[in-house]
Design a protein around this motif. Sequence first.
Motif, PDB file in Angstrom:
ATOM      1  N   GLU A 248      -6.892  -5.264   5.513  1.00  0.00           N
ATOM      2  CA  GLU A 248      -7.280  -3.974   4.940  1.00  0.00           C
ATOM      3  C   GLU A 248      -6.474  -2.867   5.599  1.00  0.00           C
ATOM      4  OE1 GLU A 248     -11.596  -3.383   5.150  1.00  0.00           O
ATOM      5  OE2 GLU A 248     -11.750  -5.571   4.989  1.00  0.00           O
ATOM      6  N   GLN A 249      -5.696  -2.172   4.779  1.00  0.00           N
ATOM      7  CA  GLN A 249      -4.854  -1.102   5.318  1.00  0.00           C
ATOM      8  C   GLN A 249      -5.680  -0.085   6.108  1.00  0.00           C
ATOM      9  OE1 GLN A 249      -2.609   1.107   2.373  1.00  0.00           O
ATOM     10  NE2 GLN A 249      -1.925   2.624   3.874  1.00  0.00           N
ATOM     11  N   ALA A 250      -6.821   0.290   5.553  1.00  0.00           N
ATOM     12  CA  ALA A 250      -7.625   1.346   6.175  1.00  0.00           C
ATOM     13  C   ALA A 250      -8.140   0.942   7.553  1.00  0.00           C
ATOM     14  CB  ALA A 250      -8.803   1.699   5.264  1.00  0.00           C
ATOM     15  N   LEU A 267       2.722   2.879   8.530  1.00  0.00           N
ATOM     16  CA  LEU A 267       2.231   1.607   7.995  1.00  0.00           C
ATOM     17  C   LEU A 267       3.287   0.513   8.199  1.00  0.00           C
ATOM     18  CD1 LEU A 267       0.075   0.015   6.463  1.00  0.00           C
ATOM     19  CD2 LEU A 267       1.208   0.700   4.321  1.00  0.00           C
ATOM     20  N   THR A 318      -4.822  -2.062  -0.137  1.00  0.00           N
ATOM     21  CA  THR A 318      -4.314  -0.734   0.239  1.00  0.00           C
ATOM     22  C   THR A 318      -5.413   0.318   0.132  1.00  0.00           C
ATOM     23  OG1 THR A 318      -3.612  -0.233  -1.995  1.00  0.00           O
ATOM     24  CG2 THR A 318      -1.993  -1.316  -0.569  1.00  0.00           C
ATOM     25  N   ASN A 319      -5.102   1.507   0.641  1.00  0.00           N
ATOM     26  CA  ASN A 319      -6.090   2.587   0.653  1.00  0.00           C
ATOM     27  C   ASN A 319      -6.502   3.007  -0.751  1.00  0.00           C
ATOM     28  OD1 ASN A 319      -6.081   2.552   3.377  1.00  0.00           O
ATOM     29  ND2 ASN A 319      -4.766   4.364   3.646  1.00  0.00           N
ATOM     30  N   ASP A 320      -5.617   2.792  -1.751  1.00  0.00           N
ATOM     31  CA  ASP A 320      -5.987   3.179  -3.124  1.00  0.00           C
ATOM     32  C   ASP A 320      -6.688   2.042  -3.870  1.00  0.00           C
ATOM     33  OD1 ASP A 320      -3.998   1.405  -3.813  1.00  0.00           O
ATOM     34  OD2 ASP A 320      -2.508   2.946  -4.270  1.00  0.00           O
TER      35      ASP A 320
END
Length: 346
Positions: A248-250, A267, A318-320
């Motif tokens: 998870e990017q976040a 990132l 990703t965050n989106d």
Amino acid sequence: MSELGLIEQIRRNFTHESTAVTLGIGDDCAILRPPSGCEVVVTTDFTLEGRHFRRDRHPPESVGHRCLARGLSDLAAMGATPMAAFLSLALPSTMLAEASGRAWTARFFDGLRALSELHGVPLAGGDTAESPGGRAGLVLADIVLIGSAPKGQALRRSGASVGDALYVTGQLGGAAAELSTMMRRRTGRIASAKTTEDHPQLFPEPRLDVGEALLRRGMATACIDVSDGLSTDLAHLCQASALCAEIEQAALPIHPLARKLGADSALDAALNGGEDYELLFAAPASLRMPSSLAGVPITRIGALMNRRSGRPTMSLLTNDGSRNELKPGGWEHFSQSATRAKKRSR
Ligand code: ADP
Ligand code: MG
């Protein structure tokens, strides 16, 4: 100074007592004694001028520190306790013949010794030679680390199960970020040689205490150190454990030095920048993981799942909210340009 003089200097400077080393520098071989009930764990790592460091950029203390840190980090990844280090060192003739070279060599050993004392790992032997090429010769070092781990309990890359959570120690991307700042500076070598500040590139901290705690408390099902970049080292863990991973990017703990580069570069540094020497490990999702181990923050960054046709080995949430394939994009040994491969698809 002669080669013998250098060895004598090393012998005098590295004299700490150790129960693991029965006989240290000075004979044909060292004699080691692992604790009873333990088996021996061994790793070896090159530190090559032009490949792993630049003599005109890295302070000599940093080169010595990183030389030992690379091996200690491998021991940490196995949950092993260091017993002794062995250093094979090839130096250009100028490094012993000229005052500036002798100063470089002394500072290299200062850096190596400071880290060895911090972790109580004696230098118990090695080899010394003149590197070919005269003045243009390179500094080439190979370090061997011997450690011990309770029989059958050393942490491995294999062993993770479906559903395990993935964790990382400390922060990611700092070493790559500091390196890019160093390479952008017009002036040469960085004068600062102290580890008092946070220097993830110059003075990485091998996570020995965390590795030992993970082993002792039986927490990790699989473990690897992040030496080549998260994406590349996670691929090794997935391969060895025959699983897929989702990150998870976040959740990624991105180092403040990397954040300064802007969101995209940060990132990239966290996923693909090498040399962070943090630990990446798996543990059952049901296990309550403390927020820190041995004073080092632990962050949950993802999970492991079954291999399934059509599912990429690694993916990034990703965050989106989109889910993208994550490809190994870290350090590639023998890459022609010796730069990081940018193979990640986003
Ligand atoms: P030999 O010829 O028997 O291999 P050397 O003359 O190379 O022995 O080394 C003598 C002693 O000094 C050995 O104990 C060796 O391990 C140690 N030694 C040599 N080079 C290094 C080094 N770079 N760092 C630590 N110890 C070293
Ligand atoms: Mg001999």
